[in-house]
Structure formats: structure tokens, C-alpha cells
Design a protein around this motif. Structure first.
Motif, PDB file in Angstrom:
ATOM      1  N   TYR A  72      -8.101 -29.643  20.995  1.00 60.68           N
ATOM      2  CA  TYR A  72      -8.610 -28.964  22.183  1.00 60.68           C
ATOM      3  C   TYR A  72      -8.614 -29.886  23.394  1.00 60.68           C
ATOM      4  N   GLU A  73      -8.202 -29.314  24.540  1.00 58.86           N
ATOM      5  CA  GLU A  73      -8.127 -30.043  25.800  1.00 58.86           C
ATOM      6  C   GLU A  73      -8.988 -29.326  26.844  1.00 58.86           C
ATOM      7  N   PRO A  74      -9.306 -29.993  27.956  1.00 55.75           N
ATOM      8  CA  PRO A  74     -10.067 -29.324  29.019  1.00 55.75           C
ATOM      9  C   PRO A  74      -9.415 -28.021  29.481  1.00 55.75           C
ATOM     10  N   LYS A  75      -8.092 -27.973  29.428  1.00 53.42           N
ATOM     11  CA  LYS A  75      -7.383 -26.754  29.818  1.00 53.42           C
ATOM     12  C   LYS A  75      -7.788 -25.574  28.938  1.00 53.42           C
ATOM     13  N   ASP A  76      -7.934 -25.804  27.646  1.00 56.01           N
ATOM     14  CA  ASP A  76      -8.352 -24.740  26.727  1.00 56.01           C
ATOM     15  C   ASP A  76      -9.747 -24.229  27.077  1.00 56.01           C
ATOM     16  N   ILE A  77     -10.631 -25.141  27.421  1.00 57.26           N
ATOM     17  CA  ILE A  77     -11.995 -24.754  27.771  1.00 57.26           C
ATOM     18  C   ILE A  77     -12.002 -23.946  29.069  1.00 57.26           C
ATOM     19  N   GLY A  78     -11.168 -24.363  30.033  1.00 58.56           N
ATOM     20  CA  GLY A  78     -11.077 -23.634  31.295  1.00 58.56           C
ATOM     21  C   GLY A  78     -10.575 -22.212  31.099  1.00 58.56           C
ATOM     22  N   ILE A  79      -9.560 -22.046  30.238  1.00 54.08           N
ATOM     23  CA  ILE A  79      -9.038 -20.706  29.952  1.00 54.08           C
ATOM     24  C   ILE A  79     -10.108 -19.853  29.284  1.00 54.08           C
ATOM     25  N   PHE A  80     -10.853 -20.475  28.370  1.00 55.33           N
ATOM     26  CA  PHE A  80     -11.934 -19.761  27.688  1.00 55.33           C
ATOM     27  C   PHE A  80     -12.967 -19.252  28.699  1.00 55.33           C
ATOM     28  N   ILE A  81     -13.364 -20.091  29.649  1.00 54.51           N
ATOM     29  CA  ILE A  81     -14.364 -19.701  30.644  1.00 54.51           C
ATOM     30  C   ILE A  81     -13.838 -18.578  31.523  1.00 54.51           C
ATOM     31  N   ASP A  82     -12.570 -18.683  31.940  1.00 59.01           N
ATOM     32  CA  ASP A  82     -11.984 -17.637  32.778  1.00 59.01           C
ATOM     33  C   ASP A  82     -11.997 -16.288  32.062  1.00 59.01           C
ATOM     34  N   ARG A  83     -11.723 -16.302  30.772  1.00 57.93           N
ATOM     35  CA  ARG A  83     -11.708 -15.058  30.005  1.00 57.93           C
ATOM     36  C   ARG A  83     -13.116 -14.521  29.805  1.00 57.93           C
ATOM     37  N   THR A 115     -22.732 -11.534  33.700  1.00 63.01           N
ATOM     38  CA  THR A 115     -23.147 -12.350  34.832  1.00 63.01           C
ATOM     39  C   THR A 115     -22.623 -13.779  34.672  1.00 63.01           C
ATOM     40  N   PRO A 116     -22.451 -14.500  35.785  1.00 62.41           N
ATOM     41  CA  PRO A 116     -22.061 -15.911  35.677  1.00 62.41           C
ATOM     42  C   PRO A 116     -23.012 -16.726  34.811  1.00 62.41           C
ATOM     43  N   LYS A 117     -24.286 -16.353  34.806  1.00 62.99           N
ATOM     44  CA  LYS A 117     -25.265 -17.068  33.979  1.00 62.99           C
ATOM     45  C   LYS A 117     -24.930 -16.932  32.499  1.00 62.99           C
ATOM     46  N   THR A 118     -24.473 -15.744  32.091  1.00 59.23           N
ATOM     47  CA  THR A 118     -24.077 -15.537  30.700  1.00 59.23           C
ATOM     48  C   THR A 118     -22.879 -16.406  30.345  1.00 59.23           C
ATOM     49  N   VAL A 119     -21.916 -16.476  31.258  1.00 60.04           N
ATOM     50  CA  VAL A 119     -20.748 -17.324  31.024  1.00 60.04           C
ATOM     51  C   VAL A 119     -21.168 -18.786  30.902  1.00 60.04           C
ATOM     52  N   GLN A 120     -22.109 -19.178  31.726  1.00 60.44           N
ATOM     53  CA  GLN A 120     -22.617 -20.552  31.657  1.00 60.44           C
ATOM     54  C   GLN A 120     -23.246 -20.835  30.296  1.00 60.44           C
ATOM     55  N   GLN A 121     -23.908 -19.855  29.724  1.00 68.33           N
ATOM     56  CA  GLN A 121     -24.504 -20.029  28.401  1.00 68.33           C
ATOM     57  C   GLN A 121     -23.430 -20.240  27.338  1.00 68.33           C
ATOM     58  N   TYR A 122     -22.307 -19.504  27.464  1.00 69.94           N
ATOM     59  CA  TYR A 122     -21.205 -19.705  26.530  1.00 69.94           C
ATOM     60  C   TYR A 122     -20.657 -21.130  26.664  1.00 69.94           C
ATOM     61  N   TYR A 123     -20.555 -21.591  27.898  1.00 67.86           N
ATOM     62  CA  TYR A 123     -20.041 -22.947  28.125  1.00 67.86           C
ATOM     63  C   TYR A 123     -20.998 -23.994  27.567  1.00 67.86           C
ATOM     64  N   LYS A 124     -22.296 -23.778  27.748  1.00 71.08           N
ATOM     65  CA  LYS A 124     -23.279 -24.720  27.199  1.00 71.08           C
ATOM     66  C   LYS A 124     -23.188 -24.774  25.683  1.00 71.08           C
ATOM     67  N   LEU A 125     -22.910 -23.634  25.076  1.00 72.76           N
ATOM     68  CA  LEU A 125     -22.732 -23.613  23.620  1.00 72.76           C
ATOM     69  C   LEU A 125     -21.563 -24.515  23.220  1.00 72.76           C
ATOM     70  N   LEU A 126     -20.459 -24.383  23.942  1.00 73.01           N
ATOM     71  CA  LEU A 126     -19.298 -25.231  23.631  1.00 73.01           C
ATOM     72  C   LEU A 126     -19.631 -26.698  23.837  1.00 73.01           C
ATOM     73  N   GLN A 127     -20.320 -27.004  24.920  1.00 77.85           N
ATOM     74  CA  GLN A 127     -20.709 -28.388  25.163  1.00 77.85           C
ATOM     75  C   GLN A 127     -21.523 -28.933  23.994  1.00 77.85           C
ATOM     76  N   GLY A 128     -22.429 -28.112  23.476  1.00 79.31           N
ATOM     77  CA  GLY A 128     -23.244 -28.553  22.348  1.00 79.31           C
ATOM     78  C   GLY A 128     -22.424 -28.772  21.092  1.00 79.31           C
ATOM     79  N   VAL A 129     -21.465 -27.882  20.846  1.00 82.07           N
ATOM     80  CA  VAL A 129     -20.620 -28.011  19.653  1.00 82.07           C
ATOM     81  C   VAL A 129     -19.794 -29.291  19.703  1.00 82.07           C
ATOM     82  N   PHE A 130     -19.138 -29.523  20.840  1.00 86.55           N
ATOM     83  CA  PHE A 130     -18.284 -30.700  20.941  1.00 86.55           C
ATOM     84  C   PHE A 130     -19.103 -31.986  21.041  1.00 86.55           C
TER      85      PHE A 130
END
Length: 256
Positions: A72-83, A115-130
Motif C-alpha cells: 500500500y502507498e499513499p496513492k491508494d489511501i488517497g483513492i480510498f478517501i476520494d471514493r 459527511t466529511p466528518k464520516t470520511v475522516q473517521q474512515y481515514y482515522k481507522l486506516l491510520q490506526g490500522v497501519f
């Protein structure tokens, strides 16, 4: 070598293969199980916690490819957030009865988007996993791909690089079914919504006599056509590349 030793070696080999070759979904499940042990019941019941975690895992499974954690690369995470920004609210009808394939393929009204806040929660989850995978006591990865910076206070669409656009165009031109080819190409060269492209009729491709340019008329004049808002009615010039690729000839061959 005794049978017990062979058995121990086989088990160790299997565990090593799982750690190295399994994707992040396996790691997410393991991360959740560890977090349960650490926090215990907390303020959330075990049953409700399981519901929440299954929802997060469903999002990861639907939007991100399951591949080795090291790939996984930052690009993958960015695509995930956009989706994630394109997801509908799961507690709202009719999305609450849809499966994930249907949620990802449907057109979602702006007011129904998460909402953007929900997307942020998904991103925080990924941050915690990695971050968990990076711990010195775990050591699955050395660096986390969650290094991108996003403003989660407002919606912003990701951009495509020139090479990515060329790949999209190449893929569209390779489609054997004409409707797939031109739906993709129209999306690329007009920026129109998917639903607007799918409901275009033959008489919606018109020639402006003053400029001599062809254009698409986005309208709801026909009973089968619907628009998101009244302001969605507009004219979109037909790109010269579409003409070069034979779009006008395709329109002539169409029935309606």
C-alpha cells in the motif's frame, strides 16, 4: 526430527505466510480484536461495538483492494478517501437496503452523501490500522502510507494525472460494446453525470448553426429523462476528440 518439531515448524511457516502475504482486511480484523482486549467494554456495549466494526470492515472491503500490507502507498489511501466521499448515508432510504455494489454504482444526491466528518473517521481507522502494523512489537511495515493531508471540513474531488486519464481513454476505446465505449468517453470528455449520459437521446445531439459546433443538450424534455435540478439543463460542446473517434457516426447509426 521428531513429529512435534515438524508440526511446530509447519505452524510457524503458516503464520509467517499469513503475516507477509495476507491483505489489510485480515490485519483490520486482528487490529479490532486487539483493541477490544485493550479497551474492554468501554462505554459501548460489545454487541454494538461489533456492529460498528463490521460496518467499517464492509467499507474497507468494498472500496479498497485486499493485497499485501507492504504494497500500500499513499496513492491508494488517497483513492480510498476520494471514493468514501461518494458514499451515500447508510441509514437513509433507499441506500439502507442496498448491497455495496449497488451503493457504489448508484447516483447519489448531494444531500444524501456522507459527511466529511464520516470520511475522516474512515481515514482515522486506516491510520490506526497501519500505525498498529508499524509498532516495534509488530513490525509488519516500516512506514505507514497514511501520510496524505486532506481538509475534511469540505468536499474536494481528487484529481487525475495525465497518465491516468490516458489509461481511462485507452480502456474506453478497447470496449467492444459501443454503448460502454461511448458512455465512458462522454464521461471523460464532457464531465456530465452518469445518469445524464445514460438517458441521452439521438435528438439531444445538436448542431449550433451560429458556431458550427455540435453539442449535447442535457434536458428532461422526454418522459424517460430526469435531471438532478432545474439548473442541470445545459449545453455541452462535443469535444473534437470525440468527433475524431467517430462519435457523430455512432449517433447516426443509433435508432433513438
Amino acid at each position: 526430527m521428531c513429529v512435534c518439531c515438524v508440526f511446530v515448524l509447519l505452524v510457524w511457516w503458516w503464520v509467517s505466510c499469513v503475516v507477509v502475504c495476507s491483505g489489510w482486511l485480515w490485519l483490520c480484523c486482528f487490529f479490532f480484536s486487539r483493541r477490544k482486549r485493550h479497551y474492554g467494554m468501554s462505554r459501548v456495549s460489545v454487541g454494538w461495538r461489533c456492529v460498528i466494526e463490521k460496518a467499517y470492515l464492509a467499507v474497507l472491503n468494498a472500496l479498497a483492494p485486499d493485497k499485501p500490507i507492504l504494497d500500500y502507498e499513499p496513492k491508494d489511501i488517497g483513492i480510498f478517501i476520494d471514493r468514501c466521499f461518494e458514499l451515500p448515508k447508510m441509514n437513509k432510504s433507499p441506500y439502507n437496503i442496498m448491497n455495496w455494489d449497488e451503493r457504489l454504482s448508484c447516483d447519489v444526491q448531494d444531500e444524501d452523501l456522507v459527511t466529511p466528518k464520516t470520511v475522516q473517521q474512515y481515514y482515522k481507522l486506516l491510520q490506526g490500522v497501519f500505525a498498529y502494523a508499524k509498532k516495534d512489537t509488530i513490525g509488519y511495515i516500516r512506514t505507514s502510507p497514511c501520510t496524505i493531508k486532506r481538509d475534511f471540513k469540505q468536499r474536494r474531488r481528487g484529481i487525475y494525472f495525465d497518465e491516468e486519464v490516458r489509461q481511462f481513454i485507452s480502456f474506453a476505446c478497447s470496449q467492444k460494446e459501443a454503448w460502454k465505449k461511448w458512455s465512458l468517453l462522454l464521461g471523460i470528455y464532457t464531465g456530465a453525470r452518469r445518469s445524464e449520459i445514460y438517458q441521452l437521446r439521438k435528438d439531444n445531439i445538436k448542431l449550433d448553426k451560429d458556431s458550427g459546433r455540435y453539442y449535447l443538450l442535457i434536458t428532461d424534455e422526454h418522459e424517460s429523462q430526469k435531471l438532478k435540478t432545474d439548473n442541470a439543463k445545459r449545453r455541452i460542446p462535443v469535444h473534437n476528440e470525440l468527433i475524431r473517434l467517430g462519435f457523430l457516426e455512432y449517433v447516426v447509426e443509433c435508432k433513438e
